[in-house]
Design a protein around this motif. Structure first.
Motif, PDB file in Angstrom:
ATOM      1  N   GLY A 139       0.787  -1.224   0.000  1.00 33.06           N
ATOM      2  CA  GLY A 139       0.000   0.000   0.000  1.00 33.06           C
ATOM      3  C   GLY A 139       0.819   1.274   0.000  1.00 33.06           C
ATOM      4  O   GLY A 139       0.435   2.271   0.630  1.00 33.06           O
ATOM      5  N   GLY A 140       1.940   1.281  -0.713  1.00 30.71           N
ATOM      6  CA  GLY A 140       2.756   2.480  -0.793  1.00 30.71           C
ATOM      7  C   GLY A 140       3.636   2.732   0.411  1.00 30.71           C
ATOM      8  O   GLY A 140       4.236   3.813   0.528  1.00 30.71           O
ATOM      9  N   ARG A 141       3.748   1.757   1.311  1.00 34.45           N
ATOM     10  CA  ARG A 141       4.599   1.890   2.498  1.00 34.45           C
ATOM     11  C   ARG A 141       5.491   0.658   2.598  1.00 34.45           C
ATOM     12  O   ARG A 141       5.230  -0.378   1.967  1.00 34.45           O
ATOM     13  CB  ARG A 141       3.762   2.056   3.766  1.00 34.45           C
ATOM     14  CG  ARG A 141       2.785   3.221   3.716  1.00 34.45           C
ATOM     15  CD  ARG A 141       2.088   3.447   5.061  1.00 34.45           C
ATOM     16  NE  ARG A 141       3.004   4.019   6.049  1.00 34.45           N
ATOM     17  CZ  ARG A 141       3.323   5.308   6.098  1.00 34.45           C
ATOM     18  NH1 ARG A 141       2.829   6.169   5.223  1.00 34.45           N
ATOM     19  NH2 ARG A 141       4.140   5.754   7.032  1.00 34.45           N
ATOM     20  N   PHE A 142       6.527   0.764   3.425  1.00 28.96           N
ATOM     21  CA  PHE A 142       7.410  -0.377   3.627  1.00 28.96           C
ATOM     22  C   PHE A 142       7.806  -0.476   5.091  1.00 28.96           C
ATOM     23  O   PHE A 142       7.802   0.509   5.840  1.00 28.96           O
ATOM     24  CB  PHE A 142       8.664  -0.276   2.741  1.00 28.96           C
ATOM     25  CG  PHE A 142       9.627   0.806   3.150  1.00 28.96           C
ATOM     26  CD1 PHE A 142      10.641   0.562   4.073  1.00 28.96           C
ATOM     27  CD2 PHE A 142       9.519   2.080   2.613  1.00 28.96           C
ATOM     28  CE1 PHE A 142      11.514   1.552   4.451  1.00 28.96           C
ATOM     29  CE2 PHE A 142      10.396   3.083   2.991  1.00 28.96           C
ATOM     30  CZ  PHE A 142      11.399   2.822   3.911  1.00 28.96           C
ATOM     31  N   TRP A 143       8.124  -1.721   5.498  1.00 29.64           N
ATOM     32  CA  TRP A 143       8.567  -2.039   6.857  1.00 29.64           C
ATOM     33  C   TRP A 143       9.798  -2.931   6.763  1.00 29.64           C
ATOM     34  O   TRP A 143       9.931  -3.714   5.813  1.00 29.64           O
ATOM     35  CB  TRP A 143       7.482  -2.796   7.632  1.00 29.64           C
ATOM     36  CG  TRP A 143       6.314  -1.986   8.060  1.00 29.64           C
ATOM     37  CD1 TRP A 143       6.076  -1.450   9.291  1.00 29.64           C
ATOM     38  CD2 TRP A 143       5.163  -1.655   7.258  1.00 29.64           C
ATOM     39  NE1 TRP A 143       4.867  -0.790   9.306  1.00 29.64           N
ATOM     40  CE2 TRP A 143       4.282  -0.902   8.075  1.00 29.64           C
ATOM     41  CE3 TRP A 143       4.801  -1.922   5.937  1.00 29.64           C
ATOM     42  CZ2 TRP A 143       3.082  -0.414   7.614  1.00 29.64           C
ATOM     43  CZ3 TRP A 143       3.606  -1.422   5.469  1.00 29.64           C
ATOM     44  CH2 TRP A 143       2.762  -0.678   6.300  1.00 29.64           C
ATOM     45  N   SER A 144      10.659  -2.832   7.753  1.00 29.61           N
ATOM     46  CA  SER A 144      11.793  -3.743   7.868  1.00 29.61           C
ATOM     47  C   SER A 144      11.499  -4.775   8.943  1.00 29.61           C
ATOM     48  O   SER A 144      11.076  -4.425  10.052  1.00 29.61           O
ATOM     49  CB  SER A 144      13.067  -2.979   8.225  1.00 29.61           C
ATOM     50  OG  SER A 144      14.104  -3.894   8.557  1.00 29.61           O
ATOM     51  N   TYR A 145      11.731  -6.046   8.605  1.00 31.85           N
ATOM     52  CA  TYR A 145      11.598  -7.112   9.601  1.00 31.85           C
ATOM     53  C   TYR A 145      12.905  -7.315  10.372  1.00 31.85           C
ATOM     54  O   TYR A 145      12.935  -8.117  11.298  1.00 31.85           O
ATOM     55  CB  TYR A 145      11.228  -8.428   8.909  1.00 31.85           C
ATOM     56  CG  TYR A 145       9.838  -8.473   8.326  1.00 31.85           C
ATOM     57  CD1 TYR A 145       8.710  -8.411   9.137  1.00 31.85           C
ATOM     58  CD2 TYR A 145       9.647  -8.594   6.940  1.00 31.85           C
ATOM     59  CE1 TYR A 145       7.429  -8.470   8.589  1.00 31.85           C
ATOM     60  CE2 TYR A 145       8.378  -8.663   6.394  1.00 31.85           C
ATOM     61  CZ  TYR A 145       7.279  -8.596   7.216  1.00 31.85           C
ATOM     62  OH  TYR A 145       6.014  -8.660   6.684  1.00 31.85           O
ATOM     63  N   CYS A 146      13.956  -6.608   9.966  1.00 31.76           N
ATOM     64  CA  CYS A 146      15.264  -6.828  10.582  1.00 31.76           C
ATOM     65  C   CYS A 146      15.691  -5.707  11.514  1.00 31.76           C
ATOM     66  O   CYS A 146      16.494  -5.933  12.431  1.00 31.76           O
ATOM     67  CB  CYS A 146      16.336  -6.998   9.493  1.00 31.76           C
ATOM     68  SG  CYS A 146      16.099  -8.443   8.438  1.00 31.76           S
ATOM     69  N   CYS A 147      15.222  -4.501  11.293  1.00 34.29           N
ATOM     70  CA  CYS A 147      15.703  -3.349  12.050  1.00 34.29           C
ATOM     71  C   CYS A 147      14.854  -3.110  13.297  1.00 34.29           C
ATOM     72  O   CYS A 147      13.641  -2.907  13.202  1.00 34.29           O
ATOM     73  CB  CYS A 147      15.691  -2.102  11.184  1.00 34.29           C
ATOM     74  SG  CYS A 147      16.271  -0.631  12.044  1.00 34.29           S
ATOM     75  N   PRO A 148      15.450  -3.089  14.477  1.00 33.19           N
ATOM     76  CA  PRO A 148      14.702  -2.831  15.704  1.00 33.19           C
ATOM     77  C   PRO A 148      14.619  -1.354  16.051  1.00 33.19           C
ATOM     78  O   PRO A 148      13.980  -0.985  17.046  1.00 33.19           O
ATOM     79  CB  PRO A 148      15.528  -3.577  16.756  1.00 33.19           C
ATOM     80  CG  PRO A 148      16.934  -3.453  16.253  1.00 33.19           C
ATOM     81  CD  PRO A 148      16.849  -3.471  14.748  1.00 33.19           C
TER      82      PRO A 148
END
Length: 436
Positions: A139-148
């Motif tokens: 939806g035009g956004r992104f998340w990192s599963y690695c960065c806390p």
């Protein structure tokens, strides 16, 4: 060590440094040539500077029960394929791309896919290749599963850069690289019709099957059907070539469809189910033949409606071959991937898909086809259509390994998870499918 700031760059001479998950997310469509919606994408990294290597894409399995075996297979395909092509990856970047369903938010998509990201990280770790970054794009956004670190990767995610404003976009514009819409749009050009005309096309296919099947099963009749099929294809290509394209690709596809009658499409689709006829049709591959041939094979794939959907493997494979021969590797992979999705055991599509993903030069196969055509011309044999009739060329088989390679998603031709039983049932294909 936080790998967000490990610079990465493409393998060609023009080096582009990407820093952080934001620039990686913005670069993805330029690496692939399209926006890979509803996809798992794995990209290999090599060396201390994280040079981009092989890449692999597969649709996200709907059932979470398939995630573990798919993750293991994808990791194995990318790593072993990279080794065959030169060197083992030093790291991998994972992208999970899926837009929200109705009533779902982008953040819920990210959380729903988190177990899949973890399975991919674990699968790569099994081969002692770390995942430097795993991103979810939705939806035009992104998340990192690695960065806390919530300062650079907040729980609500980050917005993607506006189109054309990223570092990769500027470099791609300079290099003449274009992003051709989304994967969904590219596949839509090859998908079966969903219009009211489906019923008439299906009736025409039924009638053509009843008329052609007895002739194909007869030895003498089979060759006559092949001659008629190739002559018909030649006439249809000539008709398409004489009709200039107007508007965008959607308008062009509609215009091409209007040039082809239901009974013509049905006869050509069923005639192409014969392997020798299909291979002879593959000779339309370059020069002035390439564009009308590609348009024709796309149109035929769209006409494989209803119970004839599996017949699309032949025109989809031909579309993939012509696209690859003309230098369009992205379009080739999409067409060949769809051919394998409708028939995972279609050998011609498997071989071409593997060769394309291995980065082989299609000139080897083109030379084979030209040689066969030249021999036919010397003997005075003529094709009854617009071109000379050539004996069936020997099918060039690229070197194969025991596994798939970057870009294939699965082992070439291996039934995708959940499709194995369907593939086994295909051993009793319709009689008109006399070869692959």
């Amino acid at each position: 060590m936080n790998k967000h700031h490990e610079p990465t760059g493409p393998a060609d001479e023009q080096q582009i440094t990407l820093r952080g998950p934001s620039e990686l997310a913005d670069a993805l469509p330029y690496m692939m040539g399209f926006h890979p919606n509803d996809s798992i994408v794995l990209v290999a990294l090599h060396g201390s500077r994280g040079r981009f290597g092989g890449r692999l894409r597969l649709g996200i399995p709907r059932s979470p029960r398939e995630w573990s075996p798919v993750a293991e297979q994808l990791a194995e395909c990318l790593i072993e394929g990279s080794e065959r092509r030169g060197s083992r990856p030093d790291g991998i970047v994972v992208f999970l791309c899926q837009d929200p369903a109705e009533g779902e938010t982008s953040r819920l998509v990210m959380e729903r896919l988190r177990p899949l990201a973890q399975r991919l990280r674990t699968a790569c770790g099994t081969f002692e290749v770390p995942v430097y970054e795993a991103l979810c794009i939705s939806g035009g956004r992104f998340w990192s599963y690695c960065c806390p670190d919530a300062r650079c990767c907040p729980p609500e995610g980050n917005a993607l850069a506006l189109p054309g404003t990223s570092v990769m976009a500027a470099a791609a514009a300079y290099a003449g690289i274009q992003v051709r819409g989304s994967l969904r749009e590219m596949e839509g050009r090859l998908a079966p019709w969903t219009t009211p005309a489906v019923a008439d096309q299906e009736k025409a296919l039924d009638a053509a099957g009843a008329a052609l099947l007895p002739r194909i099963l007869d030895g003498a009749g089979r060759e006559q059907v092949a001659t008629e099929t190739l002559a018909l294809a030649g006439r249809m290509m000539k008709r398409i070539a004489e009709t200039p394209r107007t508007g965008g690709w959607a308008e062009s596809d509609v215009a091409d469809d209007r040039l082809i009658a239901h009974d013509e499409a049905a006869a050509l689709i069923l005639g192409l189910q014969d392997r020798e006829t299909r291979d002879r049709a593959a000779e339309w591959m370059e020069g002035p033949d390439a564009d009308p041939a590609l348009r024709l094979w796309r149109a035929m794939a769209r006409r494989c409606v209803g119970p004839y959907s599996e017949h699309a493997a032949a025109p989809l494979t031909l579309a993939g071959w012509v696209a690859w021969s003309a230098g369009d590797e992205t379009g080739a992979r999409v067409a060949l991937g769809l051919a394998l999705s409708v028939d995972p055991e279609y050998v011609f599509a498997r071989l071409l898909h593997q060769a394309c993903n291995e980065g082989l030069d299609p000139e080897t196969l083109r030379s084979c086809l030209r040689t066969a055509g030249g021999a036919a011309a010397d003997s005075g044999t003529r094709r009854s259509g617009a071109r000379k009739h050539r004996p069936r060329p020997q099918q060039a088989r690229p070197a194969t390994g025991k596994k798939g390679m970057p870009g294939s998603g699965t082992r070439p031709g291996a039934p995708a998870p959940g499709n194995r039983s369907r593939a086994r049932r295909r051993s009793g294909d319709r009689g008109t499918r006399s070869g692959r």
